[in-house]
Design a protein around this motif. Structure first.
Motif, PDB file in Angstrom:
ATOM      1  N   LYS A  25      -6.345 -10.631  20.424  1.00 37.61           N
ATOM      2  CA  LYS A  25      -6.364 -12.086  20.484  1.00 37.61           C
ATOM      3  C   LYS A  25      -7.583 -13.374  19.771  1.00 37.61           C
ATOM      4  CE  LYS A  25      -4.847 -11.225  25.209  1.00 37.61           C
ATOM      5  NZ  LYS A  25      -5.607 -11.189  27.375  1.00 37.61           N
ATOM      6  N   THR A  26      -7.033 -14.339  20.102  1.00 36.24           N
ATOM      7  CA  THR A  26      -7.498 -15.194  19.138  1.00 36.24           C
ATOM      8  C   THR A  26      -9.068 -15.567  20.321  1.00 36.24           C
ATOM      9  OG1 THR A  26      -6.524 -15.797  17.991  1.00 36.24           O
ATOM     10  CG2 THR A  26      -8.059 -17.830  17.790  1.00 36.24           C
ATOM     11  N   ILE A  27     -10.200 -16.045  19.510  1.00 38.42           N
ATOM     12  CA  ILE A  27     -10.885 -15.973  20.488  1.00 38.42           C
ATOM     13  C   ILE A  27     -11.718 -17.055  20.072  1.00 38.42           C
ATOM     14  CG2 ILE A  27     -13.369 -16.021  21.724  1.00 38.42           C
ATOM     15  CD1 ILE A  27     -10.792 -14.034  23.018  1.00 38.42           C
ATOM     16  N   LEU A  28     -11.489 -18.853  20.561  1.00 39.20           N
ATOM     17  CA  LEU A  28     -12.636 -19.274  20.062  1.00 39.20           C
ATOM     18  C   LEU A  28     -13.820 -19.705  21.021  1.00 39.20           C
ATOM     19  CD1 LEU A  28      -9.018 -21.897  19.931  1.00 39.20           C
ATOM     20  CD2 LEU A  28      -9.889 -19.589  17.899  1.00 39.20           C
ATOM     21  N   LEU A  29     -15.109 -20.577  20.258  1.00 43.46           N
ATOM     22  CA  LEU A  29     -16.290 -20.836  20.686  1.00 43.46           C
ATOM     23  C   LEU A  29     -15.833 -22.958  20.201  1.00 43.46           C
ATOM     24  CD1 LEU A  29     -18.801 -20.452  22.039  1.00 43.46           C
ATOM     25  CD2 LEU A  29     -19.556 -19.454  20.165  1.00 43.46           C
ATOM     26  N   PRO A  30     -15.965 -22.988  20.997  1.00 41.07           N
ATOM     27  CA  PRO A  30     -16.232 -24.584  20.980  1.00 41.07           C
ATOM     28  C   PRO A  30     -17.351 -25.607  20.007  1.00 41.07           C
ATOM     29  CG  PRO A  30     -15.278 -24.361  22.722  1.00 41.07           C
ATOM     30  CD  PRO A  30     -15.241 -23.092  22.337  1.00 41.07           C
ATOM     31  N   ALA A  31     -18.210 -24.757  20.432  1.00 42.30           N
ATOM     32  CA  ALA A  31     -19.677 -25.109  19.629  1.00 42.30           C
ATOM     33  C   ALA A  31     -20.298 -24.192  19.349  1.00 42.30           C
ATOM     34  CB  ALA A  31     -20.595 -25.040  20.911  1.00 42.30           C
ATOM     35  N   LYS A  32     -19.759 -24.103  18.128  1.00 43.88           N
ATOM     36  CA  LYS A  32     -20.276 -22.362  16.631  1.00 43.88           C
ATOM     37  C   LYS A  32     -20.784 -22.318  16.956  1.00 43.88           C
ATOM     38  CE  LYS A  32     -19.391 -25.793  12.960  1.00 43.88           C
ATOM     39  NZ  LYS A  32     -20.633 -25.602  12.283  1.00 43.88           N
ATOM     40  N   ASP A  33     -22.646 -23.229  17.061  1.00 42.71           N
ATOM     41  CA  ASP A  33     -23.685 -22.989  16.946  1.00 42.71           C
ATOM     42  C   ASP A  33     -24.217 -22.714  18.095  1.00 42.71           C
ATOM     43  OD1 ASP A  33     -23.544 -23.689  13.633  1.00 42.71           O
ATOM     44  OD2 ASP A  33     -23.713 -25.689  14.190  1.00 42.71           O
ATOM     45  N   ALA A  34     -23.373 -22.556  18.689  1.00 38.46           N
ATOM     46  CA  ALA A  34     -23.983 -21.874  20.349  1.00 38.46           C
ATOM     47  C   ALA A  34     -24.686 -21.006  20.266  1.00 38.46           C
ATOM     48  CB  ALA A  34     -23.322 -22.725  21.711  1.00 38.46           C
TER      49      ALA A  34
ATOM     50  N   GLY B 242     -19.215 -21.626  26.094  1.00 34.76           N
ATOM     51  CA  GLY B 242     -20.090 -20.730  26.457  1.00 34.76           C
ATOM     52  C   GLY B 242     -21.342 -20.598  25.036  1.00 34.76           C
ATOM     53  N   VAL B 243     -21.660 -19.818  24.615  1.00 28.20           N
ATOM     54  CA  VAL B 243     -22.596 -19.298  23.651  1.00 28.20           C
ATOM     55  C   VAL B 243     -22.075 -18.394  22.908  1.00 28.20           C
ATOM     56  CG1 VAL B 243     -24.250 -20.222  24.604  1.00 28.20           C
ATOM     57  CG2 VAL B 243     -23.889 -17.828  25.154  1.00 28.20           C
ATOM     58  N   ARG B 244     -22.469 -17.956  21.995  1.00 31.01           N
ATOM     59  CA  ARG B 244     -21.710 -16.444  21.319  1.00 31.01           C
ATOM     60  C   ARG B 244     -21.714 -15.294  21.596  1.00 31.01           C
ATOM     61  NH1 ARG B 244     -18.971 -15.861  15.679  1.00 31.01           N
ATOM     62  NH2 ARG B 244     -19.142 -13.838  15.234  1.00 31.01           N
ATOM     63  N   PHE B 245     -22.814 -14.986  21.705  1.00 29.51           N
ATOM     64  CA  PHE B 245     -22.825 -13.235  22.703  1.00 29.51           C
ATOM     65  C   PHE B 245     -21.208 -13.239  23.789  1.00 29.51           C
ATOM     66  CE2 PHE B 245     -25.204 -14.507  25.829  1.00 29.51           C
ATOM     67  CZ  PHE B 245     -24.175 -13.966  27.379  1.00 29.51           C
ATOM     68  N   MET B 246     -21.629 -14.230  24.786  1.00 34.37           N
ATOM     69  CA  MET B 246     -20.163 -14.145  25.608  1.00 34.37           C
ATOM     70  C   MET B 246     -18.445 -14.032  25.286  1.00 34.37           C
ATOM     71  SD  MET B 246     -21.752 -17.759  27.504  1.00 34.37           S
ATOM     72  CE  MET B 246     -22.873 -17.436  28.833  1.00 34.37           C
ATOM     73  N   ALA B 247     -18.434 -15.153  23.912  1.00 32.13           N
ATOM     74  CA  ALA B 247     -17.241 -14.944  22.815  1.00 32.13           C
ATOM     75  C   ALA B 247     -17.340 -13.884  22.233  1.00 32.13           C
ATOM     76  CB  ALA B 247     -16.905 -15.825  21.905  1.00 32.13           C
ATOM     77  N   GLU B 248     -17.955 -12.967  21.974  1.00 33.48           N
ATOM     78  CA  GLU B 248     -18.413 -11.912  21.205  1.00 33.48           C
ATOM     79  C   GLU B 248     -18.173 -11.122  21.559  1.00 33.48           C
ATOM     80  OE1 GLU B 248     -21.274 -11.685  17.696  1.00 33.48           O
ATOM     81  OE2 GLU B 248     -21.994 -10.981  19.564  1.00 33.48           O
ATOM     82  N   SER B 249     -17.885 -10.980  23.285  1.00 31.39           N
ATOM     83  CA  SER B 249     -17.674 -10.109  24.456  1.00 31.39           C
ATOM     84  C   SER B 249     -16.100  -9.650  24.840  1.00 31.39           C
ATOM     85  CB  SER B 249     -18.691 -10.101  25.759  1.00 31.39           C
ATOM     86  OG  SER B 249     -20.106 -10.042  25.512  1.00 31.39           O
ATOM     87  N   ALA B 250     -15.498 -11.055  24.557  1.00 31.87           N
ATOM     88  CA  ALA B 250     -14.003 -11.043  24.965  1.00 31.87           C
ATOM     89  C   ALA B 250     -13.184 -10.621  23.917  1.00 31.87           C
ATOM     90  CB  ALA B 250     -14.119 -12.499  25.703  1.00 31.87           C
TER      91      ALA B 250
ATOM     92  N   LEU C 218      -6.829 -28.437  19.263  1.00 33.59           N
ATOM     93  CA  LEU C 218      -5.903 -28.627  18.084  1.00 33.59           C
ATOM     94  C   LEU C 218      -5.864 -27.814  16.911  1.00 33.59           C
ATOM     95  CD1 LEU C 218      -4.257 -31.367  16.969  1.00 33.59           C
ATOM     96  CD2 LEU C 218      -6.653 -31.774  16.437  1.00 33.59           C
ATOM     97  N   ASN C 219      -7.138 -27.690  16.357  1.00 34.27           N
ATOM     98  CA  ASN C 219      -7.519 -27.011  15.077  1.00 34.27           C
ATOM     99  C   ASN C 219      -7.159 -25.607  14.769  1.00 34.27           C
ATOM    100  OD1 ASN C 219      -7.384 -29.506  13.439  1.00 34.27           O
ATOM    101  ND2 ASN C 219      -9.552 -29.429  14.320  1.00 34.27           N
ATOM    102  N   GLU C 220      -7.004 -25.143  16.366  1.00 35.46           N
ATOM    103  CA  GLU C 220      -8.007 -23.339  16.533  1.00 35.46           C
ATOM    104  C   GLU C 220      -8.950 -22.804  15.598  1.00 35.46           C
ATOM    105  OE1 GLU C 220      -4.724 -21.062  16.304  1.00 35.46           O
ATOM    106  OE2 GLU C 220      -2.816 -22.672  17.887  1.00 35.46           O
ATOM    107  N   SER C 221      -9.892 -23.620  15.874  1.00 40.61           N
ATOM    108  CA  SER C 221     -11.343 -23.737  14.904  1.00 40.61           C
ATOM    109  C   SER C 221     -11.893 -23.021  15.496  1.00 40.61           C
ATOM    110  CB  SER C 221     -11.560 -24.543  13.576  1.00 40.61           C
ATOM    111  OG  SER C 221     -12.165 -25.284  15.254  1.00 40.61           O
ATOM    112  N   ASN C 222     -13.333 -22.565  15.319  1.00 41.20           N
ATOM    113  CA  ASN C 222     -14.410 -21.641  15.136  1.00 41.20           C
ATOM    114  C   ASN C 222     -13.908 -20.435  15.725  1.00 41.20           C
ATOM    115  OD1 ASN C 222     -15.638 -23.944  14.636  1.00 41.20           O
ATOM    116  ND2 ASN C 222     -16.127 -24.474  16.425  1.00 41.20           N
ATOM    117  N   GLU C 223     -12.871 -19.608  14.833  1.00 43.76           N
ATOM    118  CA  GLU C 223     -12.262 -17.853  15.892  1.00 43.76           C
ATOM    119  C   GLU C 223     -13.712 -16.911  15.843  1.00 43.76           C
ATOM    120  OE1 GLU C 223      -8.690 -14.538  15.279  1.00 43.76           O
ATOM    121  OE2 GLU C 223      -8.928 -16.565  13.687  1.00 43.76           O
TER     122      GLU C 223
END
Length: 302
Positions: free
Chosen positions: A72-81, A57-65, A273-278
Protein backbone atom coordinates in the motif's frame (compact mmCIF):
# COMPACT_ATOMS: atom_id res chain seq x y z
CA UNK A 1 -14.48 25.47 4.81
CA UNK A 2 -13.32 25.04 1.22
CA UNK A 3 -10.12 23.20 2.17
CA UNK A 4 -12.01 20.56 4.16
CA UNK A 5 -14.44 20.03 1.29
CA UNK A 6 -11.53 19.62 -1.12
CA UNK A 7 -9.92 17.05 1.18
CA UNK A 8 -13.19 15.11 1.28
CA UNK A 9 -13.48 15.30 -2.51
CA UNK A 10 -9.94 14.02 -3.09
CA UNK A 11 -10.36 11.29 -0.49
CA UNK A 12 -13.46 9.99 -2.25
CA UNK A 13 -11.96 10.40 -5.72
CA UNK A 14 -8.82 8.44 -4.80
CA UNK A 15 -10.49 6.00 -2.40
CA UNK A 16 -8.02 7.09 0.26
CA UNK A 17 -8.14 6.42 4.00
CA UNK A 18 -7.18 9.21 6.41
CA UNK A 19 -5.88 8.12 9.81
CA UNK A 20 -5.20 10.47 12.72
CA UNK A 21 -3.45 9.84 16.00
CA UNK A 22 -5.16 10.96 19.19
CA UNK A 23 -2.49 13.63 19.74
CA UNK A 24 -3.29 15.38 16.46
CA UNK A 25 -5.04 18.76 16.44
CA UNK A 26 -8.85 18.66 16.68
CA UNK A 27 -9.33 19.78 13.07
CA UNK A 28 -7.15 16.90 11.86
CA UNK A 29 -8.99 14.38 14.02
CA UNK A 30 -12.30 15.69 12.67
CA UNK A 31 -11.41 15.10 8.99
CA UNK A 32 -9.98 11.61 9.66
CA UNK A 33 -11.84 8.39 8.87
CA UNK A 34 -10.34 6.73 11.94
CA UNK A 35 -8.78 8.23 15.10
CA UNK A 36 -6.81 6.16 17.59
CA UNK A 37 -3.50 4.97 19.04
CA UNK A 38 -0.61 4.45 16.64
CA UNK A 39 -0.64 0.66 16.29
CA UNK A 40 -4.43 0.49 16.19
CA UNK A 41 -4.27 2.80 13.18
CA UNK A 42 -1.59 0.67 11.49
CA UNK A 43 -3.83 -2.37 11.81
CA UNK A 44 -6.78 -0.42 10.40
CA UNK A 45 -4.62 0.56 7.43
CA UNK A 46 -3.79 -3.11 6.84
CA UNK A 47 -7.44 -4.18 7.12
CA UNK A 48 -8.73 -1.41 4.86
CA UNK A 49 -9.63 -1.96 1.21
CA UNK A 50 -7.98 1.36 0.45
CA UNK A 51 -4.51 1.23 -1.08
CA UNK A 52 -3.79 4.89 -0.38
CA UNK A 53 -3.30 5.71 3.29
CA UNK A 54 -2.77 9.23 4.66
CA UNK A 55 -1.28 8.82 8.14
CA UNK A 56 -1.57 11.97 10.26
CA UNK A 57 1.04 11.31 12.92
CA UNK A 58 4.81 11.03 13.13
CA UNK A 59 7.32 9.03 11.13
CA UNK A 60 7.50 5.82 13.20
CA UNK A 61 3.71 5.44 13.00
CA UNK A 62 3.65 5.64 9.23
CA UNK A 63 6.57 3.20 9.15
CA UNK A 64 4.59 0.71 11.23
CA UNK A 65 1.73 0.95 8.75
CA UNK A 66 4.15 0.31 5.88
CA UNK A 67 5.68 -2.67 7.71
CA UNK A 68 2.24 -4.26 7.88
CA UNK A 69 1.08 -3.11 4.43
CA UNK A 70 4.09 -3.16 2.10
CA UNK A 71 1.97 -3.06 -1.05
CA UNK A 72 0.00 0.00 0.00
CA UNK A 73 1.01 3.62 -0.48
CA UNK A 74 1.50 5.24 2.93
CA UNK A 75 1.73 9.03 2.98
CA UNK A 76 2.91 11.20 5.87
CA UNK A 77 1.50 14.74 5.42
CA UNK A 78 4.03 16.40 7.74
CA UNK A 79 7.13 14.78 6.28
CA UNK A 80 9.44 16.15 8.99
CA UNK A 81 7.25 15.04 11.92
CA UNK A 82 9.28 12.69 14.07
CA UNK A 83 9.11 11.33 17.62
CA UNK A 84 11.97 12.65 19.82
CA UNK A 85 11.77 9.56 22.04
CA UNK A 86 11.96 7.20 19.08
CA UNK A 87 14.96 9.13 17.76
CA UNK A 88 16.78 8.68 21.09
CA UNK A 89 17.09 4.95 20.36
CA UNK A 90 20.10 4.41 18.11
CA UNK A 91 21.47 1.18 16.70
CA UNK A 92 24.97 1.26 18.14
CA UNK A 93 23.75 1.83 21.71
CA UNK A 94 21.20 -0.97 21.50
CA UNK A 95 23.83 -3.25 19.95
CA UNK A 96 26.13 -2.54 22.91
CA UNK A 97 23.36 -3.49 25.33
CA UNK A 98 22.73 -6.71 23.45
CA UNK A 99 26.42 -7.59 23.58
CA UNK A 100 26.57 -6.87 27.32
CA UNK A 101 23.44 -8.95 27.95
CA UNK A 102 23.49 -11.77 25.37
CA UNK A 103 20.72 -13.75 27.08
CA UNK A 104 18.29 -10.86 27.32
CA UNK A 105 15.10 -10.53 25.31
CA UNK A 106 14.92 -7.22 23.45
CA UNK A 107 11.50 -5.63 23.85
CA UNK A 108 10.83 -2.38 22.07
CA UNK A 109 7.99 0.03 22.57
CA UNK A 110 5.95 0.53 19.41
CA UNK A 111 7.28 4.12 19.58
CA UNK A 112 10.52 3.17 17.86
CA UNK A 113 11.91 3.67 14.40
CA UNK A 114 12.27 0.91 11.83
CA UNK A 115 15.94 0.15 12.56
CA UNK A 116 15.25 -0.49 16.26
CA UNK A 117 12.18 -2.63 15.56
CA UNK A 118 14.38 -4.69 13.24
CA UNK A 119 16.75 -5.41 16.15
CA UNK A 120 13.96 -6.34 18.54
CA UNK A 121 12.51 -9.70 19.52
CA UNK A 122 9.05 -8.30 20.15
CA UNK A 123 7.26 -4.94 20.16
CA UNK A 124 4.71 -3.84 22.74
CA UNK A 125 2.20 -1.05 23.07
CA UNK A 126 1.52 0.63 26.39
CA UNK A 127 -1.79 -1.23 26.52
CA UNK A 128 -0.46 -4.69 25.55
CA UNK A 129 2.89 -4.66 27.39
CA UNK A 130 1.80 -6.32 30.65
CA UNK A 131 -0.08 -9.10 28.88
CA UNK A 132 2.84 -9.78 26.57
CA UNK A 133 5.30 -9.81 29.46
CA UNK A 134 3.24 -12.56 31.10
CA UNK A 135 4.08 -14.75 28.11
CA UNK A 136 7.81 -14.03 27.98
CA UNK A 137 9.91 -16.71 29.66
CA UNK A 138 13.26 -14.94 29.70
CA UNK A 139 14.30 -13.46 33.04
CA UNK A 140 16.40 -10.66 31.55
CA UNK A 141 14.80 -7.92 29.50
CA UNK A 142 16.30 -5.06 27.50
CA UNK A 143 13.55 -2.47 27.16
CA UNK A 144 13.90 0.32 24.61
CA UNK A 145 13.51 3.29 24.37
CA UNK A 146 11.28 4.61 27.18
CA UNK A 147 12.80 4.18 30.63
CA UNK A 148 9.57 5.30 32.32
CA UNK A 149 7.32 2.78 30.58
CA UNK A 150 10.01 0.13 31.08
CA UNK A 151 10.17 0.91 34.79
CA UNK A 152 6.37 0.77 35.02
CA UNK A 153 6.31 -2.67 33.36
CA UNK A 154 9.17 -3.87 35.55
CA UNK A 155 7.23 -2.97 38.68
CA UNK A 156 4.72 -5.65 37.71
CA UNK A 157 7.44 -8.28 37.18
CA UNK A 158 9.83 -8.01 40.17
CA UNK A 159 11.37 -11.41 39.41
CA UNK A 160 12.70 -10.24 36.06
CA UNK A 161 15.73 -8.04 35.50
CA UNK A 162 15.02 -5.00 33.33
CA UNK A 163 17.84 -3.22 31.53
CA UNK A 164 16.33 0.13 30.60
CA UNK A 165 17.47 2.16 27.62
CA UNK A 166 17.87 5.78 28.69
CA UNK A 167 15.14 7.30 26.54
CA UNK A 168 12.00 9.25 27.37
CA UNK A 169 9.17 11.34 25.96
CA UNK A 170 10.05 15.01 26.57
CA UNK A 171 6.37 15.96 26.92
CA UNK A 172 5.67 13.40 29.65
CA UNK A 173 9.09 13.57 31.31
CA UNK A 174 8.80 17.23 32.27
CA UNK A 175 5.65 16.70 34.37
CA UNK A 176 6.33 17.16 38.08
CA UNK A 177 4.39 16.19 41.19
CA UNK A 178 3.75 19.85 41.99
CA UNK A 179 1.83 20.21 38.71
CA UNK A 180 -0.69 17.65 39.96
CA UNK A 181 -0.79 18.79 43.59
CA UNK A 182 -1.79 22.27 42.46
CA UNK A 183 -4.75 20.99 40.43
CA UNK A 184 -5.80 18.50 43.10
CA UNK A 185 -6.21 21.41 45.48
CA UNK A 186 -8.50 23.14 42.99
CA UNK A 187 -10.38 19.96 41.97
CA UNK A 188 -10.28 17.60 44.98
CA UNK A 189 -12.95 15.20 43.64
CA UNK A 190 -11.46 14.81 40.17
CA UNK A 191 -9.60 11.62 39.26
CA UNK A 192 -6.02 11.85 38.00
CA UNK A 193 -5.38 10.03 34.71
CA UNK A 194 -1.71 9.38 33.90
CA UNK A 195 0.11 7.86 30.95
CA UNK A 196 2.88 5.38 31.91
CA UNK A 197 5.42 7.47 29.96
CA UNK A 198 5.44 9.77 32.99
CA UNK A 199 8.07 9.26 35.70
CA UNK A 200 7.37 7.24 38.84
CA UNK A 201 6.65 10.09 41.30
CA UNK A 202 3.93 11.27 38.92
CA UNK A 203 2.58 7.76 38.33
CA UNK A 204 2.23 7.30 42.09
CA UNK A 205 -0.27 10.16 42.16
CA UNK A 206 -2.53 8.57 39.55
CA UNK A 207 -6.00 7.19 40.14
CA UNK A 208 -5.63 5.37 36.83
CA UNK A 209 -2.62 4.64 34.60
CA UNK A 210 -3.17 3.62 31.00
CA UNK A 211 -2.45 4.04 27.32
CA UNK A 212 -3.96 6.95 25.43
CA UNK A 213 -7.02 4.99 24.31
CA UNK A 214 -7.36 3.37 27.74
CA UNK A 215 -7.45 6.79 29.40
CA UNK A 216 -10.25 7.85 27.06
CA UNK A 217 -12.24 4.68 27.73
CA UNK A 218 -11.73 4.98 31.47
CA UNK A 219 -12.92 8.58 31.54
CA UNK A 220 -16.07 7.58 29.65
CA UNK A 221 -16.93 4.69 31.97
CA UNK A 222 -15.83 6.10 35.34
CA UNK A 223 -18.49 7.46 37.70
CA UNK A 224 -16.31 10.52 38.33
CA UNK A 225 -17.57 13.75 36.83
CA UNK A 226 -14.16 15.30 36.30
CA UNK A 227 -10.57 14.36 35.51
CA UNK A 228 -7.08 15.84 35.67
CA UNK A 229 -5.51 14.60 32.44
CA UNK A 230 -1.77 13.95 32.50
CA UNK A 231 -0.91 13.19 28.91
CA UNK A 232 -0.71 15.02 25.58
CA UNK A 233 -3.63 17.42 25.30
CA UNK A 234 -4.84 16.05 21.97
CA UNK A 235 -6.74 13.36 23.86
CA UNK A 236 -9.06 15.97 25.36
CA UNK A 237 -10.86 16.28 22.04
CA UNK A 238 -12.03 12.66 22.12
CA UNK A 239 -12.62 12.67 25.88
CA UNK A 240 -14.97 15.64 25.59
CA UNK A 241 -16.72 14.10 22.59
CA UNK A 242 -17.41 10.85 24.43
CA UNK A 243 -18.28 12.50 27.75
CA UNK A 244 -19.71 15.98 27.04
CA UNK A 245 -21.13 16.32 30.55
CA UNK A 246 -17.81 15.69 32.29
CA UNK A 247 -14.96 18.11 32.91
CA UNK A 248 -11.38 17.55 31.76
CA UNK A 249 -8.54 19.62 33.16
CA UNK A 250 -5.12 19.69 31.47
CA UNK A 251 -2.00 20.64 33.38
CA UNK A 252 -1.25 24.36 33.58
CA UNK A 253 2.14 23.66 32.01
CA UNK A 254 0.65 22.50 28.73
CA UNK A 255 1.48 18.97 27.56
CA UNK A 256 1.72 19.57 23.83
CA UNK A 257 3.88 17.56 21.42
CA UNK A 258 5.03 20.04 18.74
CA UNK A 259 5.79 17.20 16.34
CA UNK A 260 2.23 15.89 16.57
CA UNK A 261 0.93 19.37 15.86
CA UNK A 262 2.97 19.78 12.67
CA UNK A 263 0.20 18.27 10.54
CA UNK A 264 -2.09 20.91 9.04
CA UNK A 265 -5.17 20.75 6.83
CA UNK A 266 -3.12 22.30 4.01
CA UNK A 267 -0.52 19.55 4.29
CA UNK A 268 -3.20 16.85 4.26
CA UNK A 269 -4.67 18.43 1.13
CA UNK A 270 -1.28 18.75 -0.61
CA UNK A 271 -0.41 15.19 0.35
CA UNK A 272 -3.64 13.83 -1.12
CA UNK A 273 -3.50 16.01 -4.23
CA UNK A 274 0.10 15.15 -5.16
CA UNK A 275 0.34 11.77 -3.38
CA UNK A 276 3.54 13.15 -1.88
CA UNK A 277 5.69 12.26 1.13
CA UNK A 278 5.39 8.54 0.57
CA UNK A 279 7.02 6.38 3.24
CA UNK A 280 9.60 4.06 1.65
CA UNK A 281 11.41 1.46 3.74
CA UNK A 282 14.10 -1.12 3.10
CA UNK A 283 12.59 -4.57 2.52
CA UNK A 284 15.18 -6.47 4.53
CA UNK A 285 14.65 -4.20 7.51
CA UNK A 286 10.89 -4.40 7.03
CA UNK A 287 10.90 -8.18 7.28
CA UNK A 288 12.98 -8.10 10.48
CA UNK A 289 10.69 -5.49 12.01
CA UNK A 290 7.64 -7.42 10.86
CA UNK A 291 8.78 -10.41 12.91
CA UNK A 292 8.81 -8.26 16.08
CA UNK A 293 5.27 -7.08 15.31
CA UNK A 294 4.12 -10.63 14.58
CA UNK A 295 5.57 -11.76 17.90
CA UNK A 296 3.57 -8.99 19.55
CA UNK A 297 0.40 -10.59 18.24
CA UNK A 298 1.55 -14.10 19.06
CA UNK A 299 2.45 -13.29 22.67
CA UNK A 300 -0.43 -10.89 23.18
CA UNK A 301 -3.10 -13.34 22.09
CA UNK A 302 -2.08 -16.18 24.38
Amino acid sequence: MILIEEIKRLKKEKNALILAHLYQSPEIQDIADIVGDSYFLSKKAMESESNLIVFCGVRFMAESAKILSPNKTILLPAKDARCPMADMAVVYKLQALKEDHPNAKVISYINTNLDIKAMSDVCVTSSSALKIMNNIKEDEIIFVPDRNLGEYIGEHFPNKKFILYDGFCPVHERVEESDIFELRTLYPTFEVLVHPECNKPVRLLADYIGSTSELITYSATSSADGFIVVTEEGVLHQMKAKSPNKKFIPLKNSMICPNMKMTTLQEVYNCLLNESNEVIIDEQSRLKALKALQNMHLLGDN
